[in-house]
Write a protein that holds these residues in place. Structure first.
Motif, PDB file in Angstrom:
ATOM      1  N   PRO A 104       4.585 -16.466  33.239  1.00  0.00           N
ATOM      2  CA  PRO A 104       5.067 -16.053  34.560  1.00  0.00           C
ATOM      3  C   PRO A 104       6.344 -15.231  34.525  1.00  0.00           C
ATOM      4  O   PRO A 104       6.592 -14.438  35.435  1.00  0.00           O
ATOM      5  N   ASN A 105       7.167 -15.394  33.493  1.00  0.00           N
ATOM      6  CA  ASN A 105       8.454 -14.698  33.445  1.00  0.00           C
ATOM      7  C   ASN A 105       8.511 -13.610  32.381  1.00  0.00           C
ATOM      8  O   ASN A 105       9.591 -13.109  32.065  1.00  0.00           O
ATOM      9  N   ASN A 106       7.369 -13.241  31.847  1.00  0.00           N
ATOM     10  CA  ASN A 106       7.363 -12.223  30.791  1.00  0.00           C
ATOM     11  C   ASN A 106       5.992 -11.572  30.743  1.00  0.00           C
ATOM     12  O   ASN A 106       5.045 -12.154  30.225  1.00  0.00           O
ATOM     13  N   SER A 107       5.870 -10.370  31.264  1.00  0.00           N
ATOM     14  CA  SER A 107       4.573  -9.690  31.320  1.00  0.00           C
ATOM     15  C   SER A 107       4.033  -9.386  29.934  1.00  0.00           C
ATOM     16  O   SER A 107       2.839  -9.132  29.771  1.00  0.00           O
ATOM     17  N   GLY A 108       4.902  -9.419  28.917  1.00  0.00           N
ATOM     18  CA  GLY A 108       4.457  -9.198  27.549  1.00  0.00           C
ATOM     19  C   GLY A 108       4.214 -10.490  26.790  1.00  0.00           C
ATOM     20  O   GLY A 108       3.947 -10.447  25.588  1.00  0.00           O
ATOM     21  N   GLY A 109       4.289 -11.628  27.473  1.00  0.00           N
ATOM     22  CA  GLY A 109       4.176 -12.914  26.792  1.00  0.00           C
ATOM     23  C   GLY A 109       2.849 -13.622  26.967  1.00  0.00           C
ATOM     24  O   GLY A 109       2.697 -14.770  26.550  1.00  0.00           O
ATOM     25  N   HIS A 110       1.847 -12.974  27.593  1.00  0.00           N
ATOM     26  CA  HIS A 110       0.527 -13.587  27.709  1.00  0.00           C
ATOM     27  C   HIS A 110      -0.056 -13.752  26.308  1.00  0.00           C
ATOM     28  O   HIS A 110       0.080 -12.865  25.465  1.00  0.00           O
ATOM     29  N   SER A 111      -0.701 -14.860  26.057  1.00  0.00           N
ATOM     30  CA  SER A 111      -1.088 -15.161  24.674  1.00  0.00           C
ATOM     31  C   SER A 111      -2.327 -16.052  24.611  1.00  0.00           C
ATOM     32  O   SER A 111      -2.592 -16.842  25.525  1.00  0.00           O
ATOM     33  N   LEU A 112      -3.077 -15.925  23.519  1.00  0.00           N
ATOM     34  CA  LEU A 112      -4.186 -16.832  23.245  1.00  0.00           C
ATOM     35  C   LEU A 112      -3.688 -18.185  22.763  1.00  0.00           C
ATOM     36  O   LEU A 112      -4.478 -19.127  22.649  1.00  0.00           O
ATOM     37  N   TYR A 113      -2.379 -18.278  22.508  1.00  0.00           N
ATOM     38  CA  TYR A 113      -1.791 -19.502  21.959  1.00  0.00           C
ATOM     39  C   TYR A 113      -0.724 -20.028  22.923  1.00  0.00           C
ATOM     40  O   TYR A 113       0.304 -19.388  23.137  1.00  0.00           O
ATOM     41  N   LYS A 114      -0.973 -21.177  23.496  1.00  0.00           N
ATOM     42  CA  LYS A 114      -0.053 -21.769  24.460  1.00  0.00           C
ATOM     43  C   LYS A 114       1.256 -22.140  23.777  1.00  0.00           C
ATOM     44  O   LYS A 114       1.259 -22.733  22.692  1.00  0.00           O
ATOM     45  N   ASN A 115       2.395 -21.780  24.397  1.00  0.00           N
ATOM     46  CA  ASN A 115       3.693 -22.153  23.832  1.00  0.00           C
ATOM     47  C   ASN A 115       4.712 -22.378  24.931  1.00  0.00           C
ATOM     48  O   ASN A 115       4.540 -21.943  26.080  1.00  0.00           O
ATOM     49  N   LEU A 116       5.797 -23.072  24.595  1.00  0.00           N
ATOM     50  CA  LEU A 116       6.853 -23.400  25.551  1.00  0.00           C
ATOM     51  C   LEU A 116       7.755 -22.214  25.838  1.00  0.00           C
ATOM     52  O   LEU A 116       8.329 -22.105  26.921  1.00  0.00           O
ATOM     53  N   VAL A 117       7.902 -21.311  24.873  1.00  0.00           N
ATOM     54  CA  VAL A 117       8.812 -20.169  25.032  1.00  0.00           C
ATOM     55  C   VAL A 117       8.445 -19.356  26.265  1.00  0.00           C
ATOM     56  O   VAL A 117       9.304 -18.965  27.050  1.00  0.00           O
ATOM     57  N   ASN A 118       7.161 -19.116  26.465  1.00  0.00           N
ATOM     58  CA  ASN A 118       6.701 -18.290  27.584  1.00  0.00           C
ATOM     59  C   ASN A 118       6.201 -19.094  28.777  1.00  0.00           C
ATOM     60  O   ASN A 118       5.584 -18.541  29.683  1.00  0.00           O
ATOM     61  N   GLN A 119       6.476 -20.398  28.791  1.00  0.00           N
ATOM     62  CA  GLN A 119       6.174 -21.252  29.936  1.00  0.00           C
ATOM     63  C   GLN A 119       4.712 -21.135  30.364  1.00  0.00           C
ATOM     64  O   GLN A 119       4.388 -20.963  31.533  1.00  0.00           O
ATOM     65  N   HIS A 120       3.802 -21.229  29.408  1.00  0.00           N
ATOM     66  CA  HIS A 120       2.379 -21.092  29.699  1.00  0.00           C
ATOM     67  C   HIS A 120       1.841 -22.319  30.432  1.00  0.00           C
ATOM     68  O   HIS A 120       1.858 -23.427  29.902  1.00  0.00           O
ATOM     69  N   THR A 121       1.377 -22.118  31.653  1.00  0.00           N
ATOM     70  CA  THR A 121       0.779 -23.207  32.428  1.00  0.00           C
ATOM     71  C   THR A 121      -0.557 -22.796  33.044  1.00  0.00           C
ATOM     72  O   THR A 121      -1.368 -23.654  33.398  1.00  0.00           O
ATOM     73  N   VAL A 122      -0.799 -21.505  33.208  1.00  0.00           N
ATOM     74  CA  VAL A 122      -2.024 -20.984  33.823  1.00  0.00           C
ATOM     75  C   VAL A 122      -2.753 -20.139  32.800  1.00  0.00           C
ATOM     76  O   VAL A 122      -2.136 -19.401  32.030  1.00  0.00           O
ATOM     77  N   SER A 123      -4.082 -20.229  32.776  1.00  0.00           N
ATOM     78  CA  SER A 123      -4.848 -19.446  31.810  1.00  0.00           C
ATOM     79  C   SER A 123      -6.036 -18.758  32.469  1.00  0.00           C
ATOM     80  O   SER A 123      -6.496 -19.161  33.540  1.00  0.00           O
ATOM     81  N   TYR A 124      -6.506 -17.682  31.813  1.00  0.00           N
ATOM     82  CA  TYR A 124      -7.716 -16.970  32.203  1.00  0.00           C
ATOM     83  C   TYR A 124      -8.722 -17.056  31.052  1.00  0.00           C
ATOM     84  O   TYR A 124      -8.320 -17.074  29.891  1.00  0.00           O
ATOM     85  N   ARG A 125      -9.999 -17.045  31.358  1.00  0.00           N
ATOM     86  CA  ARG A 125     -11.019 -16.955  30.327  1.00  0.00           C
ATOM     87  C   ARG A 125     -11.210 -15.487  29.948  1.00  0.00           C
ATOM     88  O   ARG A 125     -11.360 -14.626  30.825  1.00  0.00           O
ATOM     89  N   VAL A 126     -11.172 -15.196  28.662  1.00  0.00           N
ATOM     90  CA  VAL A 126     -11.319 -13.820  28.196  1.00  0.00           C
ATOM     91  C   VAL A 126     -12.281 -13.775  27.011  1.00  0.00           C
ATOM     92  O   VAL A 126     -12.476 -14.761  26.303  1.00  0.00           O
ATOM     93  N   ARG A 127     -12.856 -12.594  26.795  1.00  0.00           N
ATOM     94  CA  ARG A 127     -13.704 -12.362  25.647  1.00  0.00           C
ATOM     95  C   ARG A 127     -12.859 -11.933  24.456  1.00  0.00           C
ATOM     96  O   ARG A 127     -11.882 -11.198  24.596  1.00  0.00           O
ATOM     97  N   VAL A 128     -13.249 -12.396  23.265  1.00  0.00           N
ATOM     98  CA  VAL A 128     -12.617 -11.979  22.017  1.00  0.00           C
ATOM     99  C   VAL A 128     -13.697 -11.307  21.166  1.00  0.00           C
ATOM    100  O   VAL A 128     -14.800 -11.850  21.020  1.00  0.00           O
ATOM    101  N   LYS A 129     -13.381 -10.133  20.606  1.00  0.00           N
ATOM    102  CA  LYS A 129     -14.360  -9.396  19.810  1.00  0.00           C
ATOM    103  C   LYS A 129     -13.745  -8.933  18.495  1.00  0.00           C
ATOM    104  O   LYS A 129     -12.551  -8.665  18.420  1.00  0.00           O
ATOM    105  N   ARG A 130     -14.581  -8.830  17.477  1.00  0.00           N
ATOM    106  CA  ARG A 130     -14.163  -8.269  16.192  1.00  0.00           C
ATOM    107  C   ARG A 130     -14.212  -6.758  16.275  1.00  0.00           C
ATOM    108  O   ARG A 130     -15.228  -6.170  16.632  1.00  0.00           O
ATOM    109  N   LEU A 131     -13.124  -6.093  15.910  1.00  0.00           N
ATOM    110  CA  LEU A 131     -13.096  -4.640  16.001  1.00  0.00           C
ATOM    111  C   LEU A 131     -14.015  -3.987  14.981  1.00  0.00           C
ATOM    112  O   LEU A 131     -14.525  -2.886  15.224  1.00  0.00           O
ATOM    113  N   ASP A 132     -14.261  -4.625  13.848  1.00  0.00           N
ATOM    114  CA  ASP A 132     -15.201  -4.066  12.877  1.00  0.00           C
ATOM    115  C   ASP A 132     -16.592  -3.900  13.484  1.00  0.00           C
ATOM    116  O   ASP A 132     -17.307  -2.947  13.161  1.00  0.00           O
ATOM    117  N   GLN A 133     -17.004  -4.807  14.343  1.00  0.00           N
ATOM    118  CA  GLN A 133     -18.318  -4.728  14.959  1.00  0.00           C
ATOM    119  C   GLN A 133     -18.322  -3.841  16.196  1.00  0.00           C
ATOM    120  O   GLN A 133     -19.364  -3.302  16.569  1.00  0.00           O
TER     121      GLN A 133
END
Length: 210
Positions: A104-133
């Motif tokens: 919420p306080n850092n537009s560059g802090g969205h992450s696949l890994y929840k952490n306290l630094v960026n105060q992660h409390t809300v999440s979205y479902r997203v697709r993950v893909k391999r760039l080789d494919q």
């Protein structure tokens, strides 16, 4: 054109610091100069600051950004550029669906890994893909990665392309273990690695040996 127009109104905090990194500090280009024939991957494209900057010079930019709010800004900032291709998914080592944690306080802090630094409390479902494919066959010149802890997984998922083309890379990393893992992945491919900064965030530049 003055890039100040890229700082869109109503955006969450964090845009200004990333803007300064891209335009005032040129943090991604310390060991590489973009050229008109380059093909660039911008992984963790955020609001499109680096994609826009690179597009002024290079042949083509592939910009990847999974966050809904950042992707909307990316489209607004680069939608008029015919040499920028935008993709709304996260890059990783295997294909799956997962949570992207919103900072919420850092537009560059969205992450696949929840952490306290960026105060992660809300999440979205997203697709993950391999760039080789996902990426079509073709040369890659430069890769910028800023993915809030997913950097090593992204490299694993693009390892065939990296092995083939050995592009120069600028990677923001967020821990010593990630640094070591990336070093173990890239050193066998003939890269010289240069680390800058420290603490929670630092930059790792991978320069291919001639």
């Amino acid at each position: 054109m003055d890039p100040q127009h890229l700082l869109l109104s109503g955006r969450p905090p964090g845009d200004r610091s990333i803007y300064d990194e891209v335009f005032r500090q040129s943090v991604y280009e310390k060991y590489y100069t973009l050229t008109p024939t380059d093909i660039v991957l911008d992984i963790g494209a955020h609001a499109g600051f680096f994609a826009w900057k690179a597009a002024q010079t290079v042949q083509e930019v592939y910009a990847f950004e999974p966050s809904p709010d950042n992707f909307e800004a990316l489209e607004k900032n680069t939608g008029h550029l015919t040499n920028v291709r935008r993709y709304k998914f996260a890059a990783g080592s295997y294909e799956h669906t997962t949570d992207l944690w919103w900072a919420p306080n850092n537009s560059g802090g969205h992450s696949l890994y929840k952490n306290l630094v960026n105060q992660h409390t809300v999440s979205y479902r997203v697709r993950v893909k391999r760039l080789d494919q996902y990426l079509a066959p073709g040369r890659i010149s430069f890769v910028k990665i800023d993915a809030e802890g997913a950097e090593a997984e992204i490299i694993k998922g693009a390892y065939e392309k990296l092995s083939c083309f050995r592009p120069a890379m600028a990677i923001e990393i967020h821990s010593a273990p990630i640094h070591k893992e990336i070093e173990a992945l890239l050193s066998p491919l003939g890269y010289e690695l240069h680390a800058k900064g420290g603490g929670y965030c630092s930059m790792l530049y991978a320069v291919p040996h001639a």
